[in-house]
Design a protein around this motif. Structure first.
Motif, PDB file in Angstrom:
ATOM      1  N   THR A 194       0.784  -1.262   0.040  1.00  0.00           N
ATOM      2  CA  THR A 194      -0.027  -0.110   0.039  1.00  0.00           C
ATOM      3  C   THR A 194       0.827   1.141  -0.067  1.00  0.00           C
ATOM      4  O   THR A 194       0.446   2.204  -0.704  1.00  0.00           O
ATOM      5  CB  THR A 194      -0.967   0.125   1.381  1.00  0.00           C
ATOM      6  N   GLU A 195       1.915   1.321   0.789  1.00  0.00           N
ATOM      7  CA  GLU A 195       2.539   2.516   1.184  1.00  0.00           C
ATOM      8  C   GLU A 195       3.722   2.813  -0.112  1.00  0.00           C
ATOM      9  O   GLU A 195       3.832   3.937  -0.595  1.00  0.00           O
ATOM     10  CB  GLU A 195       3.226   2.631   2.480  1.00  0.00           C
ATOM     11  N   PHE A 199      -0.945   0.585  -4.018  1.00  0.00           N
ATOM     12  CA  PHE A 199      -2.307  -0.050  -4.054  1.00  0.00           C
ATOM     13  C   PHE A 199      -3.165   0.587  -3.363  1.00  0.00           C
ATOM     14  O   PHE A 199      -2.810   1.057  -2.160  1.00  0.00           O
ATOM     15  CB  PHE A 199      -2.182  -1.511  -3.551  1.00  0.00           C
ATOM     16  N   ASP A 200      -4.463   0.442  -3.592  1.00  0.00           N
ATOM     17  CA  ASP A 200      -5.389   1.286  -2.707  1.00  0.00           C
ATOM     18  C   ASP A 200      -5.660   0.231  -1.300  1.00  0.00           C
ATOM     19  O   ASP A 200      -6.153   1.049  -0.370  1.00  0.00           O
ATOM     20  CB  ASP A 200      -6.723   1.485  -3.365  1.00  0.00           C
ATOM     21  N   ALA A 201      -5.683  -0.956  -1.260  1.00  0.00           N
ATOM     22  CA  ALA A 201      -5.973  -1.521  -0.217  1.00  0.00           C
ATOM     23  C   ALA A 201      -5.124  -2.755  -0.348  1.00  0.00           C
ATOM     24  O   ALA A 201      -4.849  -3.506  -1.356  1.00  0.00           O
ATOM     25  CB  ALA A 201      -7.508  -2.042  -0.052  1.00  0.00           C
ATOM     26  N   ALA A 202      -4.786  -3.605   0.821  1.00  0.00           N
ATOM     27  CA  ALA A 202      -4.082  -5.131   1.004  1.00  0.00           C
ATOM     28  C   ALA A 202      -4.386  -5.464   2.199  1.00  0.00           C
ATOM     29  O   ALA A 202      -4.790  -5.058   3.159  1.00  0.00           O
ATOM     30  CB  ALA A 202      -2.647  -4.762   0.605  1.00  0.00           C
TER      31      ALA A 202
END
Length: 339
Positions: A194-195, A199-202
């Motif tokens: 994510t960071e 990615f928007d979410a994980a």
């Protein structure tokens, strides 16, 4: 023939025994072998860095597949980059660097037709085995050609911290995905996805059932699933895909070391009910996309818009442990071994 002083012997890693279930160190043999001078049309390469890849596990079994299995008592092979130290071909000169398929050894003698020149000034040598190499090409072909990604799609990528998954998700995000979701095997990898990768979410697939976590991350469903894992991830994706969803089936690392096959997804009727398109693919079938891939991805890498990570193990003799670590999920990004 142009040449440097040629060595007499070189280290190579051989397949000592075929594994039953998870491989161990006993399945490998470290040996020294005579170094062959290049014949007509051949080159001799001093390997500098080599790749270990999940698909190599399948080649340890004596079964028919899309590529020949490794042979007992013979060195393994796989992607490698090295420097030419002897050339008996007009195509290459001593001192050039090339990409080829005879890794797992210190020195490789091969036909010049089976080598590709690479430029260490244009990109680090490691990159030609990762983000600009076979894993990068796999991500590109799977996302755009197989899954037929479209702007506005919601995309789920399993194995999102790996060499292929990390690029597939970033390419989707940079190409206008509505949302990109990844799965990984640790809290640190989830943070990385994510960071660092954007990615928007994980989620950590070890924390709770994949189906539950995926449904929470994608309340409006999915259009695309890029599958590197198989098993419960594929089953969960099929439940969460919207009508006419597309699956690019790249790998099934969750099952590579099973001594006995696991039952398939229990929700196969979703394929019919939702009119899903599920296609397996092998990157070698998409060679026609190579120039397109390089034109698309290389500028993104150069400009820092693509983030890539490598896990590098030092020393050819440690290649078996690097491979075992890859299967245990100890790598972030591409797993490489310096020779």
């Amino acid at each position: 023939m142009t040449t440097q002083a040629l060595p007499d012997l070189g280290v190579e890693i051989r397949l000592a025994a075929r594994p039953q279930g998870w491989p161990t160190q006993e399945n490998f043999e470290i040996a020294e072998a005579p170094v062959a001078a290049p014949g007509d049309g051949e080159i001799l390469v001093r390997n500098k860095v080599m790749s270990v890849d999940p698909a190599m596990r399948g080649r340890m079994n004596d079964v028919r597949s899309y590529v020949a299995p490794f042979q007992l008592g013979k060195p393994l092979d796989g992607g490698a980059v090295g420097e030419i130290i002897a050339s008996n071909s007009p195509k290459f000169q001593v001192g050039q660097h090339v990409l080829h398929a005879l890794g797992w050894r210190e020195y490789a003698t091969l036909s010049a037709d089976h080598a590709t020149a690479v430029d260490p000034d244009a990109a680090p040598l490691n990159a030609y085995l990762g983000v600009l190499g076979m894993p990068g090409m796999t991500a590109y072909a799977g996302l755009f050609d197989v899954a037929r990604f479209q702007e506005g799609d919601t995309v789920f990528v399993s194995g999102a911290a790996g060499a292929v998954g990390s690029l597939a998700g970033q390419l989707a995000k940079l190409s206008g995905a509505a949302k990109v979701i990844g799965s990984a095997g640790s809290a640190e990898k989830v943070r990385h996805v994510t960071e660092d990768l954007g990615f928007d979410a994980a989620f950590n697939y070890k924390d709770a059932p994949v189906a539950e976590q995926l449904a929470q991350a994608a309340p409006d469903g999915l259009e695309v699933y890029f599958d590197n894992v198989g098993g419960d991830h594929l089953e969960a994706a099929m439940d969460n895909l919207n009508d006419f969803g597309r699956v690019a089936a790249c790998g099934a690392i969750s099952q590579y070391n099973n001594a006995k096959p696991e039952p398939g997804p229990r929700n196969m009727f979703q394929i019919v009910k939702k009119r899903l398109h599920i296609q397996g693919f092998i990157v070698i079938d998409h060679a026609n996309l190579k120039d397109q891939f390089v034109d698309h991805v290389a500028p993104l890498v150069r400009d820092g818009r693509i983030h890539y990570t490598e896990t590098v193990v030092e020393g050819l003799r440690n290649a078996p442990e690097a491979f075992l670590g890859l299967l245990r999920g100890e790598n972030t990004g591409k797993m490489l071994v310096t020779v």
